[in-house]
Design a protein around this motif. Structure first.
Motif, mmCIF file in Angstrom:
data_model
loop_
_atom_site.group_PDB
_atom_site.id
_atom_site.type_symbol
_atom_site.label_atom_id
_atom_site.label_comp_id
_atom_site.label_asym_id
_atom_site.label_seq_id
_atom_site.Cartn_x
_atom_site.Cartn_y
_atom_site.Cartn_z
ATOM 1 N N LEU A 73 0.829 -1.203 0.000
ATOM 2 C CA LEU A 73 0.000 0.000 0.000
ATOM 3 C C LEU A 73 0.866 1.256 0.000
ATOM 4 C CD1 LEU A 73 -2.791 -1.101 2.497
ATOM 5 C CD2 LEU A 73 -3.169 -0.399 0.128
ATOM 6 N N ALA A 74 1.854 1.299 0.876
ATOM 7 C CA ALA A 74 2.724 2.475 0.959
ATOM 8 C C ALA A 74 3.510 2.683 -0.333
ATOM 9 C CB ALA A 74 3.672 2.339 2.149
ATOM 10 N N ALA A 75 4.079 1.611 -0.878
ATOM 11 C CA ALA A 75 4.868 1.710 -2.104
ATOM 12 C C ALA A 75 4.002 2.062 -3.312
ATOM 13 C CB ALA A 75 5.602 0.395 -2.356
ATOM 14 N N SER A 76 2.697 1.840 -3.204
ATOM 15 C CA SER A 76 1.773 2.114 -4.308
ATOM 16 C C SER A 76 1.133 3.493 -4.211
ATOM 17 C CB SER A 76 0.676 1.040 -4.333
ATOM 18 O OG SER A 76 1.241 -0.222 -4.568
ATOM 19 N N GLY A 77 1.609 4.309 -3.267
ATOM 20 C CA GLY A 77 1.071 5.658 -3.140
ATOM 21 C C GLY A 77 -0.108 5.769 -2.202
ATOM 22 N N HIS A 78 -0.298 4.764 -1.351
ATOM 23 C CA HIS A 78 -1.389 4.763 -0.377
ATOM 24 C C HIS A 78 -0.817 4.541 1.031
ATOM 25 C CE1 HIS A 78 -4.432 4.576 -3.550
ATOM 26 N NE2 HIS A 78 -3.609 3.738 -4.158
ATOM 27 N N PRO A 79 0.038 5.486 1.516
ATOM 28 C CA PRO A 79 0.667 5.263 2.823
ATOM 29 C C PRO A 79 -0.325 5.181 3.982
ATOM 30 C CG PRO A 79 1.040 7.511 2.070
ATOM 31 C CD PRO A 79 0.399 6.761 0.932
ATOM 32 N N GLY A 80 -1.504 5.748 3.823
ATOM 33 C CA GLY A 80 -2.523 5.673 4.869
ATOM 34 C C GLY A 80 -3.497 4.525 4.654
ATOM 35 N N GLY A 81 -3.201 3.657 3.673
ATOM 36 C CA GLY A 81 -4.086 2.529 3.377
ATOM 37 C C GLY A 81 -4.232 1.614 4.581
ATOM 38 N N ARG A 82 -5.337 0.908 4.607
ATOM 39 C CA ARG A 82 -5.637 0.045 5.754
ATOM 40 C C ARG A 82 -5.733 -1.422 5.330
ATOM 41 N NH1 ARG A 82 -9.408 4.475 7.129
ATOM 42 N NH2 ARG A 82 -10.963 3.410 5.845
ATOM 43 N N VAL A 83 -5.433 -2.279 6.311
ATOM 44 C CA VAL A 83 -5.636 -3.720 6.148
ATOM 45 C C VAL A 83 -6.653 -4.112 7.209
ATOM 46 C CG1 VAL A 83 -4.559 -5.990 6.167
ATOM 47 C CG2 VAL A 83 -3.232 -3.993 5.428
ATOM 48 N N ARG A 84 -7.716 -4.755 6.754
ATOM 49 C CA ARG A 84 -8.785 -5.132 7.678
ATOM 50 C C ARG A 84 -9.028 -6.636 7.566
ATOM 51 N NH1 ARG A 84 -14.579 -5.051 8.189
ATOM 52 N NH2 ARG A 84 -14.936 -4.785 5.968
ATOM 53 N N GLN A 85 -9.071 -7.286 8.724
ATOM 54 C CA GLN A 85 -9.375 -8.717 8.753
ATOM 55 C C GLN A 85 -10.885 -8.911 8.733
ATOM 56 O OE1 GLN A 85 -7.368 -11.294 11.604
ATOM 57 N NE2 GLN A 85 -6.035 -9.567 12.075
ATOM 58 N N VAL A 86 -11.335 -9.768 7.844
ATOM 59 C CA VAL A 86 -12.752 -10.109 7.752
ATOM 60 C C VAL A 86 -12.839 -11.603 8.081
ATOM 61 C CG1 VAL A 86 -14.762 -10.247 6.247
ATOM 62 C CG2 VAL A 86 -13.144 -8.350 5.999
ATOM 63 N N LEU A 87 -13.510 -11.915 9.172
ATOM 64 C CA LEU A 87 -13.571 -13.304 9.628
ATOM 65 C C LEU A 87 -14.881 -13.999 9.277
ATOM 66 C CD1 LEU A 87 -11.919 -12.821 13.138
ATOM 67 C CD2 LEU A 87 -10.832 -13.461 10.969
ATOM 68 N N SER A 88 -15.860 -13.235 8.813
ATOM 69 C CA SER A 88 -17.143 -13.837 8.475
ATOM 70 C C SER A 88 -17.606 -13.298 7.126
ATOM 71 C CB SER A 88 -18.168 -13.503 9.551
ATOM 72 O OG SER A 88 -19.413 -14.073 9.240
ATOM 73 N N PRO A 89 -17.905 -14.164 6.184
ATOM 74 C CA PRO A 89 -17.819 -15.610 6.301
ATOM 75 C C PRO A 89 -16.355 -16.067 6.355
ATOM 76 C CG PRO A 89 -18.425 -15.007 4.069
ATOM 77 C CD PRO A 89 -18.390 -13.738 4.863
ATOM 78 N N ALA A 90 -16.162 -17.163 7.034
ATOM 79 C CA ALA A 90 -14.820 -17.702 7.241
ATOM 80 C C ALA A 90 -14.215 -18.205 5.928
ATOM 81 C CB ALA A 90 -14.874 -18.850 8.248
ATOM 82 N N TRP A 91 -12.895 -18.254 5.896
ATOM 83 C CA TRP A 91 -12.182 -18.815 4.750
ATOM 84 C C TRP A 91 -12.557 -20.284 4.622
ATOM 85 C CZ3 TRP A 91 -8.831 -22.894 4.097
ATOM 86 C CH2 TRP A 91 -8.112 -22.931 2.901
#
Length: 167
Positions: free
Chosen positions: A72-90
């Motif tokens: 994200l940072a290297a792509s010009g989105h330094p404030g980008g977020r990573v969010r875990q989504v647990l439902s529905p489960a993998w």
């Protein structure tokens, strides 16, 4: 003075994130493993990557999150977020056909997909051996090289092999 490069699009970031190797299964990218759920701007306009881990409590998750943040940072989105989504489960159905081939080529049996609308298997479905293709396999150890894997034995060729469990 260097010119600023415009930020990459969500589709470009998604391709980069999907190509990241899984820390425990480096032969397969996060996209082929089905861990990347979405890459899109959130309601506030910040680019957000949603991930669903294969295993609740996966010890590789901090490494995955860090690698995605780096993209994200290297792509010009330094404030980008990573969010875990647990439902529905993998589920194993999220592994692509290419991902299944990569796992098998490295001696790891992917989970056997459940046919849509088909009966639910009770007990251990016979997992094909990645070495000889035989379904004459049986559990050897519930503990494998990673927390999301067990070890099976092929009674035809006598080889042990890891099995990516359906968790």
């Amino acid at each position: 003075m260097t010119a600023l490069r415009p930020a990459r699009t969500a589709a470009e970031v998604r391709a980069l994130v999907e190509a990241l190797p899984d820390p425990e299964l480096p032969m397969i990218g996060l996209g082929d493993l089905g861990v990347i759920r979405s890459v899109a701007p959130a309601a506030d306009g910040v680019l957000e990557v949603e991930i669903t881990p294969t295993y609740l409590g996966c010890p590789a998750l901090p490494v995955i999150v860090s690698a995605v943040r780096d993209v994200l940072a290297a792509s010009g989105h330094p404030g980008g977020r990573v969010r875990q989504v647990l439902s529905p489960a993998w589920t194993p159905e999220r592994i692509t056909a290419a991902g299944r081939e990569k796992l098998a080529a490295h001696g790891i049996a992917p989970p056997v997909p459940v046919p849509a609308g088909g009966p639910v298997a009770v007990g251990l479905a016979r997992v094909p051996c990645p070495h000889c293709g035989s379904r004459a396999t049986r559990p050897h150890s519930p503990f494998g090289p990673a927390r999301c894997q067990s070890v099976l034995r092929c009674t035809a060729c006598q080889e042990l092999f890891p099995h990516l469990g359906a968790l």
